[in-house]
Design a protein around this motif. Structure first.
Motif, short mmCIF file in Angstrom:
data_model
loop_
_atom_site.label_atom_id
_atom_site.label_comp_id
_atom_site.label_asym_id
_atom_site.label_seq_id
_atom_site.Cartn_x
_atom_site.Cartn_y
_atom_site.Cartn_z
N SER A 138 0.81 -1.22 0.00
CA SER A 138 0.00 0.00 0.00
C SER A 138 0.84 1.26 0.00
O SER A 138 0.30 2.37 0.09
N ASN A 139 2.18 1.13 -0.10
CA ASN A 139 3.05 2.30 -0.20
C ASN A 139 4.21 1.97 -1.13
O ASN A 139 4.64 0.81 -1.23
N HIS B 159 -6.68 7.08 -12.57
CA HIS B 159 -7.04 5.72 -12.23
C HIS B 159 -8.23 5.32 -13.09
O HIS B 159 -8.76 6.15 -13.85
N SER C 268 -7.41 -0.50 -5.10
CA SER C 268 -5.96 -0.43 -5.36
C SER C 268 -5.50 0.96 -5.76
O SER C 268 -4.32 1.17 -6.04
N PRO D 52 -4.12 4.67 -5.44
CA PRO D 52 -3.34 5.37 -4.40
C PRO D 52 -4.19 6.45 -3.73
O PRO D 52 -5.12 6.98 -4.34
N LYS D 53 -3.84 6.77 -2.49
CA LYS D 53 -4.65 7.74 -1.73
C LYS D 53 -3.81 8.95 -1.32
O LYS D 53 -3.93 10.01 -1.90
N ASN E 51 -3.24 3.46 0.18
CA ASN E 51 -4.19 3.32 -0.92
C ASN E 51 -5.60 3.25 -0.35
O ASN E 51 -5.82 3.48 0.84
N SER F 219 -6.68 -1.84 -0.61
CA SER F 219 -6.07 -3.10 -1.06
C SER F 219 -4.80 -3.39 -0.26
O SER F 219 -3.88 -2.58 -0.24
N THR G 146 -0.91 -1.69 -5.22
CA THR G 146 -1.42 -0.38 -5.59
C THR G 146 -1.17 -0.16 -7.08
O THR G 146 -0.04 -0.35 -7.55
#
Length: 401
Positions: free
Chosen positions: A277-278, A298, A309, A311-312, A372, A375, A379
């Motif tokens: 997630s990173n 995305h 999945s 990214p945040k 993210n 997920s 990602t």
């Protein structure tokens, strides 16, 4: 009762008196006519007087007896009437008591009936209120969701800057140029003139946005010379060959990494997945530029199977790297361009302007994501774009020398 005893006319005393009177010379008595009238009547016999007195006394006795009888009868009648009145009063009192008890019973029956009806109505009303409360609560939740969605749409509309002050000034300038009035005059514009200018501006925007969807130059486009130079561990497994061996052969860059610098055309799965997630990605731009904005893309939510999945929390940094620069010194030269959060409720391609107004000339960009949208395994980055403008050749040569 005393009665006077009259003198008997045949008694001896009366005869003697009469004899004496006869011996004496008789006197002639002259009676006047007036005195004749006053002469008393001859007295009644004594026995008649006695009988009369007795008769009167008997009459008086009879009268007294009659009065006594009448008084006694009246007294006894009064007592009977009093007793009768007391009896009637007792009957009335008993009737009142019976009536009061019956009324109390009727009142209790009516009270219980009213209480039963009221309880039934209360339960029915409570049930209806609860049902309506559930419906109202559901509608309020729906309204809350719609309100949240509306707020997000408003934020998105605000971020897109549908019609900023600069756009309005440009529109007004174009309108004055196209109009027949003199610039700076207070002459009003016709509806046809406004419609014509608006149509022309819309046509220009359509032409601009038809070019790569945003109408802005992408200096991270792979087909124009940009390339991925470094990234974190990808989410790919090839049977029998470890990724580290592949990465060593391919200079630590996966062969599918270029997907994030190419148009995905909205097709799900056309991305570059990174493990976890990173992670990060470093990109060398096609040329040196002064950055203005970055766009992260995305898959659209109306065609995506799963968007967890995406990214945040993201951060984009940039620096200028010459041919002879040591890559280990890039940390000292790196400048932060922008930090942002990719929102799944907005459009799939989200543009973020550079926060610093004086970033200088750069040719390297690093995208880092710290989380993210859920997920745990990977990602996906569908496309990263970098927007800006190219500086003059003299300044570029000075920096590269």
């Amino acid at each position: 009762m005393s009665v006077a005893n009259p003198v008997d006319a045949n008694s001896p005393s009366l005869a003697l008196d009469r004899g004496k009177d006869s011996l004496q010379p008789k006197k002639v008595i002259t009676i006047s006519p007036l005195r004749r009238k006053r002469i008393a009547k001859p007295e009644k016999p004594r026995w008649k007087i006695v009988i009369s007195v007795l008769a009167k006394n008997l009459v008086l006795v009879f009268v007294l007896l009659g009065l006594w009888k009448m008084i006694s009868k009246w007294v006894w009648n009064s007592e009977d009437r009093a007793l009768d009145f007391e009896g009637r009063f007792s009957e009335v009192e008993a009737f009142l008591k019976t009536t009061t008890k019956m009324m109390q019973v009727q009142v209790e029956v009516i009270d219980r009936k009213i209480e039963s009806e009221a309880g039934s109505l209360r339960r029915e009303l409570t049930k209806k209120v609860e049902e309506k409360g559930v419906v109202i609560e559901t509608e309020l939740k729906k309204l809350g969701f719609r309100n949240d969605h509306l707020e997000k749409l408003l934020v998105e509309l605000k971020d897109t800057a549908f019609l900023s002050k600069d756009d309005f000034d440009m529109f007004f300038t174009e309108l004055k140029k196209k109009s027949k009035g003199v610039e700076g005059s207070d002459e009003s514009f016709s509806l046809d003139e406004i419609t014509a200018v608006a149509r022309e501006i819309v046509e220009k925007e359509i032409v601009r946005h038809s070019a790569d969807g945003l109408g802005r130059v992408d200096y991270a486009l792979a087909s124009s010379g940009a390339q991925v130079v470094k990234h974190s561990e990808p989410f790919y497994f090839v049977e029998g060959v470890s990724w580290f061996r592949q990465a060593k052969i391919q200079n630590w860059v996966h062969g599918a990494a270029q997907k994030m610098l190419q148009p995905s055309f909205g097709e799900p799965g056309q991305c570059f997945p990174l493990k976890g997630s990173n992670g990060f990605v470093e990109i060398k731009l096609r040329t040196s530029i002064i950055p203005e904005a970055v766009t992260l893309e995305h898959v659209a939510k109306n065609v995506a199977y799963d968007r967890s999945s995406a990214p945040k929390d993201c951060r984009v940094s940039a620096w200028f790297q010459g041919n002879d620069d040591d890559p280990s010194s890039q940390a000292q030269q790196m400048l932060k361009l922008v930090e942002f959060v990719y929102d799944l409720e907005r459009s799939n391609a989200q543009t973020f302007n550079v926060e610093s107004a004086d970033t200088g000339i750069v040719n390297m960009v690093r995208l880092e994501f710290a989380s993210n949208h859920g997920s745990p395994s990977h990602t996906c980055i569908y496309r990263l774009r970098v927007h800006g403008y190219e500086p003059g050749n003299v300044a570029t040569l000075a920096l590269q020398s």
